[in-house]
Motif scaffolding. Sequence first.
Motif, PDB file in Angstrom:
ATOM      1  N   ALA A 167      11.092 -24.734  18.810  1.00 47.18           N
ATOM      2  CA  ALA A 167      11.137 -24.157  20.155  1.00 47.18           C
ATOM      3  C   ALA A 167      12.284 -23.173  20.328  1.00 47.18           C
ATOM      4  O   ALA A 167      12.311 -22.429  21.305  1.00 47.18           O
ATOM      5  CB  ALA A 167      11.256 -25.270  21.198  1.00 47.18           C
ATOM      6  N   GLU A 169      14.726 -19.957  19.939  1.00 45.64           N
ATOM      7  CA  GLU A 169      14.629 -18.537  19.613  1.00 45.64           C
ATOM      8  C   GLU A 169      15.300 -18.249  18.272  1.00 45.64           C
ATOM      9  O   GLU A 169      14.876 -17.353  17.531  1.00 45.64           O
ATOM     10  CB  GLU A 169      15.278 -17.704  20.727  1.00 45.64           C
ATOM     11  CG  GLU A 169      15.180 -16.214  20.516  1.00 45.64           C
ATOM     12  CD  GLU A 169      15.774 -15.418  21.661  1.00 45.64           C
ATOM     13  OE1 GLU A 169      16.061 -14.229  21.455  1.00 45.64           O
ATOM     14  OE2 GLU A 169      15.954 -15.988  22.758  1.00 45.64           O
ATOM     15  N   THR A 191       8.616 -28.621  21.478  1.00 45.06           N
ATOM     16  CA  THR A 191       9.535 -28.524  22.618  1.00 45.06           C
ATOM     17  C   THR A 191      10.222 -29.862  22.860  1.00 45.06           C
ATOM     18  O   THR A 191      10.027 -30.522  23.894  1.00 45.06           O
ATOM     19  CB  THR A 191       8.768 -28.036  23.871  1.00 45.06           C
ATOM     20  OG1 THR A 191       7.511 -28.709  23.959  1.00 45.06           O
ATOM     21  CG2 THR A 191       8.522 -26.550  23.787  1.00 45.06           C
ATOM     22  N   ALA A 226      11.038 -21.936  26.001  1.00 38.30           N
ATOM     23  CA  ALA A 226      10.347 -21.709  24.734  1.00 38.30           C
ATOM     24  C   ALA A 226       8.989 -21.055  24.958  1.00 38.30           C
ATOM     25  O   ALA A 226       8.615 -20.097  24.265  1.00 38.30           O
ATOM     26  CB  ALA A 226      10.186 -23.019  23.983  1.00 38.30           C
TER      27      ALA A 226
END
Length: 351
Positions: A167, A169, A191, A226
Amino acid sequence: MKIFSPFVANGVYYPNWRIYRNEPPSSLKLGLISHVFYSFAWVKLDGTVYLSDEWADSQIDVDGTKGCLRSFQNLKAKHSHLKVVLSIGGGGKGSDNFAAVAANPASRERFAHTARELVNEYGLDGIDIDWEHPSDHKQGHNYIALLAAIRQHLPSPHYVLTSALPAGEWALRNIDLCNAHQYLDYINLMTYDFSGPWVPQSGHHAQLFSPRHPHNEAARLSADSAVSYVTSKSVPPSKILLGIPAYGRSFLGCHNPGQKYSGSAGEEGTFEYKDLPRPGAIEYTDENLGAAWCVGGDGGWVSYDNPATVKIKAGYARNNRLGGVFFWTGTADGEGSRSLVEASFSRLHTQ
């Protein structure tokens, strides 16, 4: 009779080692589940995909047949809506060879060919790539080349191709998600695990939304952030499955998020959802964050999801036109009114 929408997924991962805990495939709530991601197969350096535990996967006596994969094959005949997908990879050893395999056209081809052989042998519906995870842009490029090779052997729409992705970046930025989704039916967005023993303070590990005043960088992460990042890369929301953990993370000596805890760095402190809340603990739910926790007992402060937060997350998935949700794992679910799988199903399919 349960009625499934063809556009909404309610998936679970089934780890093959759970058969050793007397949790056969038939123990899952299959009437409420659309996809089972059978984990894990592994991959050799030459690209050959193979079963990680042949005894569990194809030999043990289970559900009147030999091996968990044959069990699922038989169960599919009783649950016509069910798709069973072979998940390849996982954490640690399961992902060790992905980078080398994906970098070589010959090993990519062998991966795709041998994956299809397993799919056909066991009557499966496709595969899930759980490479954790491409660590730079070159690996991200090779990851997409691997997906392209797989699609040559497992064409859409007859076969399902999914991929579990982190999730954060920091990991997703290594992949051209807009290109990747062209090959995928679903991105299983993991997530969860926002906070844990790798951070110095307690925190929700699977919050739907971040608090207004995050106490650290981990608290800034959320399922919503996310999803927003992935959709900003032109991935259709309908290709995103929102990941929900069926386990809690414990922070000993804490009573709230943002506190230093008494566990050692790197020390795992987890409880399966079906064992929560802990004896003597009190359970709380924050409907604004989409997070639950309990305090007391032997776990200190434990962050997890309960039926109330799962309904909130399933509602979020519906409202944002996501593909649905999935759970790691289906075997850790509770029963009756405490079932997470039941909670998500009811919310996903309520008109």
